[in-house]
Design a protein around this motif. Structure first.
Motif, PDB file in Angstrom:
ATOM      1  N   GLY A   1       0.812  -1.202   0.000  1.00 51.66           N
ATOM      2  CA  GLY A   1       0.000   0.000   0.000  1.00 51.66           C
ATOM      3  C   GLY A   1       0.851   1.258   0.000  1.00 51.66           C
ATOM      4  N   ALA A   2       1.913   1.262   0.797  1.00 50.56           N
ATOM      5  CA  ALA A   2       2.813   2.421   0.814  1.00 50.56           C
ATOM      6  C   ALA A   2       3.461   2.630  -0.547  1.00 50.56           C
ATOM      7  CB  ALA A   2       3.870   2.227   1.901  1.00 50.56           C
ATOM      8  N   THR A   3       3.891   1.542  -1.198  1.00 50.29           N
ATOM      9  CA  THR A   3       4.546   1.695  -2.500  1.00 50.29           C
ATOM     10  C   THR A   3       3.564   2.116  -3.591  1.00 50.29           C
ATOM     11  OG1 THR A   3       4.250  -0.670  -3.019  1.00 50.29           O
ATOM     12  CG2 THR A   3       6.266  -0.033  -1.878  1.00 50.29           C
ATOM     13  N   VAL A   4       2.303   1.692  -3.495  1.00 52.80           N
ATOM     14  CA  VAL A   4       1.299   2.135  -4.461  1.00 52.80           C
ATOM     15  C   VAL A   4       1.124   3.648  -4.386  1.00 52.80           C
ATOM     16  CG1 VAL A   4      -1.176   2.109  -4.974  1.00 52.80           C
ATOM     17  CG2 VAL A   4       0.046  -0.032  -4.694  1.00 52.80           C
ATOM     18  N   ALA A   5       1.000   4.163  -3.172  1.00 47.68           N
ATOM     19  CA  ALA A   5       0.833   5.610  -3.016  1.00 47.68           C
ATOM     20  C   ALA A   5       2.069   6.370  -3.471  1.00 47.68           C
ATOM     21  CB  ALA A   5       0.508   5.931  -1.557  1.00 47.68           C
ATOM     22  N   ILE A   6       3.243   5.907  -3.075  1.00 46.16           N
ATOM     23  CA  ILE A   6       4.483   6.592  -3.459  1.00 46.16           C
ATOM     24  C   ILE A   6       4.664   6.565  -4.977  1.00 46.16           C
ATOM     25  CG2 ILE A   6       6.997   6.490  -3.300  1.00 46.16           C
ATOM     26  CD1 ILE A   6       6.627   5.478  -0.420  1.00 46.16           C
ATOM     27  N   GLY A   7       4.433   5.406  -5.591  1.00 51.30           N
ATOM     28  CA  GLY A   7       4.597   5.311  -7.036  1.00 51.30           C
ATOM     29  C   GLY A   7       3.601   6.156  -7.799  1.00 51.30           C
ATOM     30  N   TRP A   8       2.334   6.144  -7.372  1.00 53.56           N
ATOM     31  CA  TRP A   8       1.302   6.858  -8.129  1.00 53.56           C
ATOM     32  C   TRP A   8       1.446   8.374  -8.009  1.00 53.56           C
ATOM     33  CZ3 TRP A   8      -1.598   7.665 -11.915  1.00 53.56           C
ATOM     34  CH2 TRP A   8      -2.715   8.495 -11.867  1.00 53.56           C
TER      35      TRP A   8
END
Length: 498
Positions: A338-345
């Motif tokens: 979830g953290a990487t989804v937000a950071i990437g998007w």
């Protein structure tokens, strides 16, 4: 006049006679003729013998105490003193031999069935069961989409006496297909696949799934080696020897089936890919903890279906909320991803400010314009031009990406561990591999951002996931070390004071 007409007829017939040898196709090899004519005779004896082996109590010399539990939690039965290395060698030898002689892969499957029947070895039985499932998926999946593939039963477009001349002959070949492919495949799956969940009896195990995984690739590589080597020494060895994927295309395997018109590459990718996916999934299910297998399975399936990575994360997030069967490790993986989804998007929106507008157009407005009634499409087109469209798009984006990922991180922050972060690290590359894309930028075929973002954007998306998981793993490791160090100091002080 009659002589002139005869000469004219001879001149017309002469080119056809001269072209016939060039276009005439060779018939079946005698080995394949013998195989197809004799195989239905041995179906019933082989299946009857394999049926008797599905119950471990009926195997001579095997009791419940002789069943060994491996380190991965997989139950393996030792039905005969056949070493695992010998079984693996038999599997590789059969796949290599049938590939080199350009025999259909179903021949490999049946030879393994016969070897399992003769040796009564559990790993061979497990591999034969997995091949039964993948042959059913590959063969009947292709026939469902491309009905003319049925001609592979009688040798394809070869000019031979085996080709059906009427409807009755074709029905006979359909019956042959049911007896040789459909019935044995379904029975093997019915008899031996339940051991996956029950953990009792012979059948599919971790090592049999690993052994079955490369069989179609071995068949494919030796199929390429059977072709005449390229004389151009400047080319790499893999290209000169026709080794897949560099020197051989999947469509060239049609030489074993002679289907005309030739099947497209996507059909052959389904046949080979479904085998790899089934074997890898079962091996992961048996060899990995349940939490890891479920998470990886969701990401892999979404890659195969060409669905966005965010959708995959939403599925694993919902499973963590509503399923009682997942544990702390699974929830830690959800928080990391979830953290990487937000950071990437949101990093992508900073690098490409038009990304949100483009995705809303591709995934919302364009489908409505194509599929909705005219009065709905016209109103949506007007709404798209207004400033309110981006306001609502931003609100939807916050509800889709920001708040759910933030909630997952907050709720599961205490369950994020070094192991969870390390396990979450390769999830996006698993998704990339299953999506069958060659480069990172090819992922845009799933999302449809126009114009194509620069390559560094995709490097950031995938790289930020790996870096974030690595940093989280390092921080958790340092925190664990400091906690354990503080505990040791406390114990030492208590001991000294005492």
């Amino acid at each position: 006049e009659q002589q002139q007409q005869q000469q004219h007829q001879q001149q017309q017939q002469q080119p056809r006679h001269s072209e016939e040898p060039a276009t005439k196709r060779k018939g079946w090899p005698w080995q394949l003729k013998l195989w197809k004519s004799r195989l239905p005779v041995v179906v019933v004896p082989v299946l009857a013998s394999l049926r008797s082996l599905s119950d471990p109590a009926k195997i001579t010399g095997v009791g419940e105490s002789e069943l060994l539990v491996s380190a991965t939690g997989t139950l393996l039965g030792l039905s005969r003193p056949v070493s695992m290395s010998l079984e693996f060698g038999i599997l590789m030898g059969l796949a290599a031999t049938t590939g080199y002689f350009q025999m259909p892969f179903s021949v490999t499957w049946w030879l393994i069935l016969m070897a399992a029947c003769a040796l009564e070895a559990d790993m061979l039985i497990g591999v034969a069961t997995l091949l039964s499932l993948t042959v059913l998926l590959g063969w009947y999946g292709i026939r469902l989409r491309y009905p003319h593939a049925v001609m592979a039963l009688w040798g394809g477009a070869r000019r031979s006496q085996a080709a059906p001349q009427d409807r009755f002959s074709e029905i006979c070949w359909q019956v042959w297909d049911v007896v040789v492919h459909l019935m044995p495949g379904l029975l093997m799956v019915r008899w031996y696949m339940p051991s996956l969940t029950s953990g009792v009896g012979s059948g599919v195990g971790f090592w049999s799934a690993l052994a079955a995984l490369p069989l179609n690739l071995i068949w494919l590589w030796f199929f390429g080696l059977s072709k005449q080597p390229d004389s151009d020494t400047s080319k790499p060895w893999l290209v000169r020897r026709h080794i897949w994927p560099m020197g051989l295309e999947l469509k060239e395997t049609n030489a074993a089936y002679n289907v005309e018109p030739a099947l497209p590459s996507v059909a052959l990718e389904w046949a080979f890919g479904s085998h790899l996916f089934v074997c890898a999934s079962i091996a992961a299910w048996l060899g990995l903890p349940t939490d890891v297998a479920i998470a990886y399975g969701v990401f892999a399936v979404h890659g195969l279906l060409w669905q966005p990575f965010t959708t995959a994360w939403w599925i694993v997030w919902l499973i963590s909320l509503f399923s009682p069967h997942v544990g702390p490790l699974y929830r830690g993986i959800v928080a990391c991803c979830g953290a990487t989804v937000a950071i990437g998007w949101y990093g992508t929106q900073f690098l490409v400010p038009s990304a949100l507008e483009c995705l809303v157009g591709v995934w919302l407005f364009d489908p409505v314009d194509r599929l909705a009634p005219t009065w709905v499409a016209s109103r949506m087109a007007l709404f798209r031009k207004s400033r309110w469209s981006m306001i609502f798009a931003t609100m939807g984006d916050m509800g889709m990406h920001f708040f759910p990922t933030l909630a997952a991180v907050i709720l599961y922050r205490h369950e994020v561990t070094t192991g969870a972060a390390l396990i979450a690290m390769p999830s996006n590359f698993l998704y990339l591999i299953c999506s069958r894309t060659i480069t990172l930028s090819d992922t845009n075929r799933i999302y449809g951002v126009k114009p194509q973002p620069p390559n560094y954007v995709w490097t950031y998306i995938y790289g930020s996931h790996v870096v974030t998981c690595a940093v989280v793993a390092l921080l958790c490791f340092l925190s664990d070390c400091s906690t354990s160090g503080s505990a040791e100091v406390g114990v030492a002080m208590a001991t000294t004071s005492a």
